[in-house]
Design a protein around this motif. Sequence first.
Motif, mmCIF file in Angstrom:
data_model
loop_
_atom_site.group_PDB
_atom_site.id
_atom_site.type_symbol
_atom_site.label_atom_id
_atom_site.label_comp_id
_atom_site.label_asym_id
_atom_site.label_seq_id
_atom_site.Cartn_x
_atom_site.Cartn_y
_atom_site.Cartn_z
ATOM 1 N N ASN A 13 0.825 -1.218 0.000
ATOM 2 C CA ASN A 13 0.000 0.000 0.000
ATOM 3 C C ASN A 13 0.853 1.258 0.000
ATOM 4 O O ASN A 13 0.526 2.236 -0.665
ATOM 5 C CB ASN A 13 -0.967 -0.004 1.186
ATOM 6 N N GLU A 17 0.898 4.127 -2.920
ATOM 7 C CA GLU A 17 0.751 5.558 -2.639
ATOM 8 C C GLU A 17 1.860 6.354 -3.310
ATOM 9 O O GLU A 17 1.620 7.442 -3.836
ATOM 10 C CB GLU A 17 0.742 5.826 -1.124
ATOM 11 N N ILE A 42 -5.155 5.931 -8.798
ATOM 12 C CA ILE A 42 -5.938 5.046 -7.929
ATOM 13 C C ILE A 42 -6.800 4.107 -8.763
ATOM 14 O O ILE A 42 -6.801 2.891 -8.555
ATOM 15 C CB ILE A 42 -6.785 5.868 -6.937
ATOM 16 N N GLU A 46 -6.214 0.021 -9.090
ATOM 17 C CA GLU A 46 -7.269 -0.822 -8.521
ATOM 18 C C GLU A 46 -7.708 -1.859 -9.545
ATOM 19 O O GLU A 46 -8.280 -2.884 -9.192
ATOM 20 C CB GLU A 46 -8.471 0.017 -8.079
ATOM 21 N N GLN A 54 -16.084 5.963 -3.598
ATOM 22 C CA GLN A 54 -14.860 5.209 -3.334
ATOM 23 C C GLN A 54 -13.626 6.089 -3.499
ATOM 24 O O GLN A 54 -12.695 6.029 -2.686
ATOM 25 C CB GLN A 54 -14.772 3.994 -4.271
ATOM 26 N N GLU A 57 -13.351 8.505 -0.608
ATOM 27 C CA GLU A 57 -12.873 7.792 0.570
ATOM 28 C C GLU A 57 -11.371 7.547 0.503
ATOM 29 O O GLU A 57 -10.651 7.744 1.474
ATOM 30 C CB GLU A 57 -13.611 6.448 0.637
ATOM 31 N N ARG A 58 -10.887 7.142 -0.674
ATOM 32 C CA ARG A 58 -9.457 6.828 -0.848
ATOM 33 C C ARG A 58 -8.570 8.056 -0.760
ATOM 34 O O ARG A 58 -7.450 7.993 -0.283
ATOM 35 C CB ARG A 58 -9.223 6.141 -2.191
ATOM 36 N N THR A 59 -9.068 9.185 -1.268
ATOM 37 C CA THR A 59 -8.232 10.389 -1.316
ATOM 38 C C THR A 59 -8.421 11.293 -0.106
ATOM 39 O O THR A 59 -7.582 12.147 0.157
ATOM 40 C CB THR A 59 -8.546 11.228 -2.572
#
Length: 184
Positions: A13, A17, A42, A46, A54, A57-59
């Motif tokens: 992860n 990033e 992203i 994915e 989504q 939420e991820r950012t």
Amino acid sequence: MRREVMDSNEKLNQLKEEVYNQIADNMNSYGFPSTIGLVMGIIYYEREPMTLEQLSERTGMSKTRMSQAVRQLIQLNLARKVYGQGSRKDLYTVEQDYYSTFINLFTQNWRQTVQRNEQIKRRMRRELEELLAEDNLTDAEREDAEDLYQETEVSLEFSDWLSRMVDFFESGEIFKYVPKNVKK
């Protein structure tokens, strides 16, 4: 002092990033907001379409900002809305080809620049022609207007060259001269 060891999932992860941030920096160097690079990275990694929720939420960014970023990606032909079976929410996917991505980004900026410059220069040319047709210009004014007219012509020639270069990239002709894969 105890040193914590990162498990493989955390390390993976962290590396993802870094890739997302690299893509964001690249987009910024092409003159686009880094947010769209982050979103693109992203979705790309994915490997499946994502919703605005989504992405938000991820950012950690708002759904509104995600909507803006996705809209920009769609306008750049780097993302598209896709159908997701059983989902009522819009899903988005991104271009998977690095070469197409670069060409889309590169040509988008230059195409807009060419169009804007040509409009301005053609307007200036008309106005200068009208000015040069007047009888009441001093010799110095006429000389300045003629110099400016010549410069406008040179600028239009450059715009034509730039437009042909953009066409060269968009047509894929570039790959005849600079191949995608060169084994070393």
